[in-house]
Design an enzyme around this catalytic site. Structure first.
Site, PDB file in Angstrom:
ATOM      1  N   GLY A   1     -18.113  19.067  19.417  1.00  0.00           N
ATOM      2  CA  GLY A   1     -19.444  18.444  18.781  1.00  0.00           C
ATOM      3  C   GLY A   1     -19.967  17.423  19.026  1.00  0.00           C
ATOM      4  O   GLY A   1     -19.512  16.434  19.427  1.00  0.00           O
TER       5      GLY A   1
ATOM      6  N   ARG B   1     -15.581  21.840  24.512  1.00  0.00           N
ATOM      7  CA  ARG B   1     -14.112  22.986  24.119  1.00  0.00           C
ATOM      8  C   ARG B   1     -13.400  23.235  24.558  1.00  0.00           C
ATOM      9  O   ARG B   1     -13.289  24.476  25.420  1.00  0.00           O
ATOM     10  CB  ARG B   1     -14.274  23.900  22.350  1.00  0.00           C
ATOM     11  CG  ARG B   1     -15.638  22.775  21.729  1.00  0.00           C
ATOM     12  CD  ARG B   1     -14.806  23.741  20.705  1.00  0.00           C
ATOM     13  NE  ARG B   1     -15.525  23.041  19.361  1.00  0.00           N
ATOM     14  CZ  ARG B   1     -16.463  22.696  18.842  1.00  0.00           C
ATOM     15  NH1 ARG B   1     -17.522  22.936  19.347  1.00  0.00           N
ATOM     16  NH2 ARG B   1     -17.476  21.559  18.018  1.00  0.00           N
TER      17      ARG B   1
ATOM     18  N   ASP C   1     -11.664  15.281  14.345  1.00  0.00           N
ATOM     19  CA  ASP C   1     -10.546  15.420  14.119  1.00  0.00           C
ATOM     20  C   ASP C   1      -9.592  16.139  15.178  1.00  0.00           C
ATOM     21  O   ASP C   1      -8.576  15.969  15.503  1.00  0.00           O
ATOM     22  CB  ASP C   1      -9.927  16.288  12.745  1.00  0.00           C
ATOM     23  CG  ASP C   1     -10.706  17.167  11.950  1.00  0.00           C
ATOM     24  OD1 ASP C   1     -11.703  18.058  13.106  1.00  0.00           O
ATOM     25  OD2 ASP C   1     -10.391  17.727  11.372  1.00  0.00           O
TER      26      ASP C   1
ATOM     27  N   THR D   1     -19.205  12.028  14.899  1.00  0.00           N
ATOM     28  CA  THR D   1     -19.679  13.620  14.683  1.00  0.00           C
ATOM     29  C   THR D   1     -20.685  13.044  13.423  1.00  0.00           C
ATOM     30  O   THR D   1     -20.482  12.307  12.900  1.00  0.00           O
ATOM     31  CB  THR D   1     -18.416  14.483  14.071  1.00  0.00           C
ATOM     32  OG1 THR D   1     -18.883  15.130  13.293  1.00  0.00           O
ATOM     33  CG2 THR D   1     -17.063  13.577  13.560  1.00  0.00           C
TER      34      THR D   1
ATOM     35  N   ASP E   1     -20.986  14.659  11.005  1.00  0.00           N
ATOM     36  CA  ASP E   1     -21.031  15.534   9.693  1.00  0.00           C
ATOM     37  C   ASP E   1     -20.343  14.742   8.770  1.00  0.00           C
ATOM     38  O   ASP E   1     -19.914  15.059   7.611  1.00  0.00           O
ATOM     39  CB  ASP E   1     -19.618  17.053  10.322  1.00  0.00           C
ATOM     40  CG  ASP E   1     -20.234  18.368  10.582  1.00  0.00           C
ATOM     41  OD1 ASP E   1     -21.664  17.574  10.550  1.00  0.00           O
ATOM     42  OD2 ASP E   1     -19.522  19.178  10.743  1.00  0.00           O
TER      43      ASP E   1
ATOM     44  N   ASP F   1     -17.380  14.003   8.550  1.00  0.00           N
ATOM     45  CA  ASP F   1     -16.069  14.587   7.756  1.00  0.00           C
ATOM     46  C   ASP F   1     -14.928  14.029   8.313  1.00  0.00           C
ATOM     47  O   ASP F   1     -13.432  15.012   8.370  1.00  0.00           O
ATOM     48  CB  ASP F   1     -16.675  16.691   8.171  1.00  0.00           C
ATOM     49  CG  ASP F   1     -15.991  16.963   9.437  1.00  0.00           C
ATOM     50  OD1 ASP F   1     -16.392  15.692  10.742  1.00  0.00           O
ATOM     51  OD2 ASP F   1     -15.677  17.437   9.829  1.00  0.00           O
TER      52      ASP F   1
ATOM     53  N   ARG G   1     -20.184  21.991   8.163  1.00  0.00           N
ATOM     54  CA  ARG G   1     -18.976  23.282   8.423  1.00  0.00           C
ATOM     55  C   ARG G   1     -17.694  23.157   6.755  1.00  0.00           C
ATOM     56  O   ARG G   1     -17.630  23.342   5.672  1.00  0.00           O
ATOM     57  CB  ARG G   1     -18.670  23.280   9.235  1.00  0.00           C
ATOM     58  CG  ARG G   1     -19.172  25.535   9.363  1.00  0.00           C
ATOM     59  CD  ARG G   1     -18.566  25.532  10.779  1.00  0.00           C
ATOM     60  NE  ARG G   1     -18.755  24.179  11.998  1.00  0.00           N
ATOM     61  CZ  ARG G   1     -17.251  24.116  13.093  1.00  0.00           C
ATOM     62  NH1 ARG G   1     -16.803  24.968  12.628  1.00  0.00           N
ATOM     63  NH2 ARG G   1     -18.029  23.316  13.880  1.00  0.00           N
TER      64      ARG G   1
ATOM     65  N   ARG H   1     -28.942  18.059  15.853  1.00  0.00           N
ATOM     66  CA  ARG H   1     -27.603  17.505  16.342  1.00  0.00           C
ATOM     67  C   ARG H   1     -28.366  16.364  17.163  1.00  0.00           C
ATOM     68  O   ARG H   1     -27.743  15.216  18.104  1.00  0.00           O
ATOM     69  CB  ARG H   1     -26.686  18.638  16.955  1.00  0.00           C
ATOM     70  CG  ARG H   1     -25.646  19.256  16.197  1.00  0.00           C
ATOM     71  CD  ARG H   1     -24.304  18.946  16.378  1.00  0.00           C
ATOM     72  NE  ARG H   1     -23.798  19.002  17.730  1.00  0.00           N
ATOM     73  CZ  ARG H   1     -22.645  19.891  17.254  1.00  0.00           C
ATOM     74  NH1 ARG H   1     -22.501  20.802  16.222  1.00  0.00           N
ATOM     75  NH2 ARG H   1     -22.434  20.718  18.125  1.00  0.00           N
TER      76      ARG H   1
HETATM   77  P1  ADP Z   1     -13.630  18.108  16.697  1.00  0.00           P
HETATM   78  O1  ADP Z   1     -13.075  17.031  17.898  1.00  0.00           O
HETATM   79  O2  ADP Z   1     -15.191  17.881  16.587  1.00  0.00           O
HETATM   80  O3  ADP Z   1     -13.298  18.412  15.653  1.00  0.00           O
HETATM   81  P2  ADP Z   1     -12.715  20.060  18.245  1.00  0.00           P
HETATM   82  O4  ADP Z   1     -11.980  20.808  16.643  1.00  0.00           O
HETATM   83  O5  ADP Z   1     -12.888  21.543  18.396  1.00  0.00           O
HETATM   84  O6  ADP Z   1     -14.078  19.827  17.475  1.00  0.00           O
HETATM   85  O7  ADP Z   1     -11.491  19.576  18.671  1.00  0.00           O
HETATM   86  C1  ADP Z   1     -12.073  19.653  20.376  1.00  0.00           C
HETATM   87  C2  ADP Z   1     -10.978  19.661  21.227  1.00  0.00           C
HETATM   88  O8  ADP Z   1      -9.810  18.892  20.970  1.00  0.00           O
HETATM   89  C3  ADP Z   1      -9.889  20.926  21.369  1.00  0.00           C
HETATM   90  O9  ADP Z   1     -11.715  21.993  22.110  1.00  0.00           O
HETATM   91  C4  ADP Z   1      -9.269  20.614  22.350  1.00  0.00           C
HETATM   92  O10 ADP Z   1      -9.334  20.298  23.374  1.00  0.00           O
HETATM   93  C5  ADP Z   1      -8.899  19.605  21.926  1.00  0.00           C
HETATM   94  N1  ADP Z   1      -8.246  20.196  20.234  1.00  0.00           N
HETATM   95  C6  ADP Z   1      -8.427  20.314  18.765  1.00  0.00           C
HETATM   96  N2  ADP Z   1      -7.225  20.422  18.001  1.00  0.00           N
HETATM   97  C7  ADP Z   1      -6.553  20.751  18.969  1.00  0.00           C
HETATM   98  C8  ADP Z   1      -4.666  20.515  18.737  1.00  0.00           C
HETATM   99  N3  ADP Z   1      -3.971  20.679  16.836  1.00  0.00           N
HETATM  100  N4  ADP Z   1      -4.120  19.800  19.881  1.00  0.00           N
HETATM  101  C9  ADP Z   1      -3.967  19.360  20.822  1.00  0.00           C
HETATM  102  N5  ADP Z   1      -5.225  19.322  21.102  1.00  0.00           N
HETATM  103  C10 ADP Z   1      -6.640  19.651  20.400  1.00  0.00           C
END
Ligand code: ADP
Length: 355
Positions: free
Chosen positions: A15, A76, A107, A129, A131, A133, A175, A258
């Protein structure tokens, strides 16, 4: 012998958050100042897989410090979560002589960064981010701006609530965390705040609103964190009307919160974190996330940061703690206790002075 870095990559992922541009600018300028080239990866990990790269000069990042969103785009990318996608990303780094990466996001982004680090591409994460979080850091980039946007919007909502003697129930983002909700709830003088970290006493809220209305109070605001569920805010709005007779409206500002110009605090945090990330990467460090703790910018192992987050959110899985020493586990527990105490204290203050 320590590896000499000639070129590093920077990406934003997950995000978007105001202040990501300030971090991109800081990383770019900080690296160039140390004689290292910078390449922007367009569209997060998808850009790495598809070799969507753009060399960044000092001038390319000029003027972006005040812009919300991210000029490197975010996406994503599911493909990256699998070995094949990851290998494509590694091949892009090798082909383009990218010696290391700085990854701004949440994360999920850090999970990707740790996977790359393990496979020989040094990565440093920066928390971006709205949030807030990420348990390992006191503040994430974008959080301060988002909270300021919330109070700005809600001050306007309160004006009209006051004119019509209404209650506004406002759902704010978060969230998996109620930081925005509790901080803005206090700052707005909310009569109630609902967030996942604390038990919510509806009856006490109705009683308080009835008592305040009997004393002549015209308008009310209740803040609900997104994490309470998609139906919660609307259902609560109806119930408030039924139980207090106070006309109520549900408001969900959603993504408006945002965007926007980052605050001084977010620009400053992003600038300092960006510089620190470059410093550590060029010093040969990897698999770390930059954190702000007690007004100090430090670095933490990504794995530690991911697991302390799960511990705080009660989502630990079997074996999660196996690779940590007792001292590391004790540090995690202490940080979780600190975070819980923060919520309890803030909630208490809200209950005492809100209304
Ligand atoms: P955020 O970084 O804000 O938590 P996302 O959870 O959407 O957002 O993660 C962002 C991107 O990081 C994902 O689209 C994916 O490319 C990568 N990613 C997320 N989880 C994993 C994972 N378990 N292993 C490898 N890459 C990941």
């Amino acid at each position: 012998m320590e590896k000499k870095f000639r070129k590093i990559g920077i990406l934003s992922s997950g995000g978007d958050a105001p202040g990501m541009n300030a971090a991109i600018r800081s990383v770019t300028r900080s690296a160039i100042a140390r004689g290292v080239e910078v390449v922007g990866i367009v569209g997060g990990y998808a850009g790495l897989i598809n070799e969507n790269l753009k060399p960044l000069t000092e001038m390319d990042v000029s003027g972006i410090i005040s812009h919300g969103g991210t000029t490197l785009y975010s996406a994503r990318c599911n493909e990256f979560k699998y070995e094949e996608g990851m290998q494509k990303a590694i091949a892009t780094c090798k082909k383009n002589d990218i010696d290391g990466l700085i990854c701004i996001g949440g994360d999920g982004t850090f999970r990707g960064a740790t996977d790359l680090s393990i496979r020989g591409i040094p990565c440093i994460g920066i928390p971006g981010t709205i949030d807030n979080d990420i348990t390992a850091t006191d503040y994430t980039i974008g959080y301060d701006t988002a909270m300021n946007t919330v109070i700005d919007l809600c001050d306007k909502i309160i004006d009209t609530s006051e004119s019509h003697s209404r209650c506004a129930v406002v759902e704010v983002m978060g969230r998996h965390a109620g930081y925005i909700a509790i901080e803005t709830g206090i700052a707005l003088g909310a009569v109630g705040v609902a967030l996942i970290e604390m038990p919510f006493d509806k009856e006490a809220l109705f009683a308080k609103m009835n008592a305040l209305r009997a004393q002549g109070q015209q308008s009310f605001i209740v803040i609900v964190a997104e994490g309470m569920g998609s139906e919660f805010g609307e259902a609560l709005t109806k119930e408030i009307e039924e139980r207090t007779g106070i006309e109520s409206r549900f408001v969900r500002p959603a993504h408006i919160v945002r965007g926007g110009t980052p605050t001084l605090r977010d620009r400053s945090l992003a600038s300092v974190m960006g510089d620190k990330a470059v410093d550590l990467l060029l010093a040969g460090k990897s698999d770390l996330v930059i954190c702000s703790r007690n007004n100090e910018v430090i670095a933490t192992d990504i794995k530690w940061a991911l697991i302390v987050d799960r511990m705080f959110k009660d989502k630990l899985k079997d074996g999660d703690l196996d690779s940590f020493t007792q001292e590391q586990i004790d540090d995690m527990k202490a940080l979780c206790a600190e975070r819980r105490a923060y919520f309890e204290n803030m909630y208490d203050i809200m209950l005492t002075i809100g209304g």
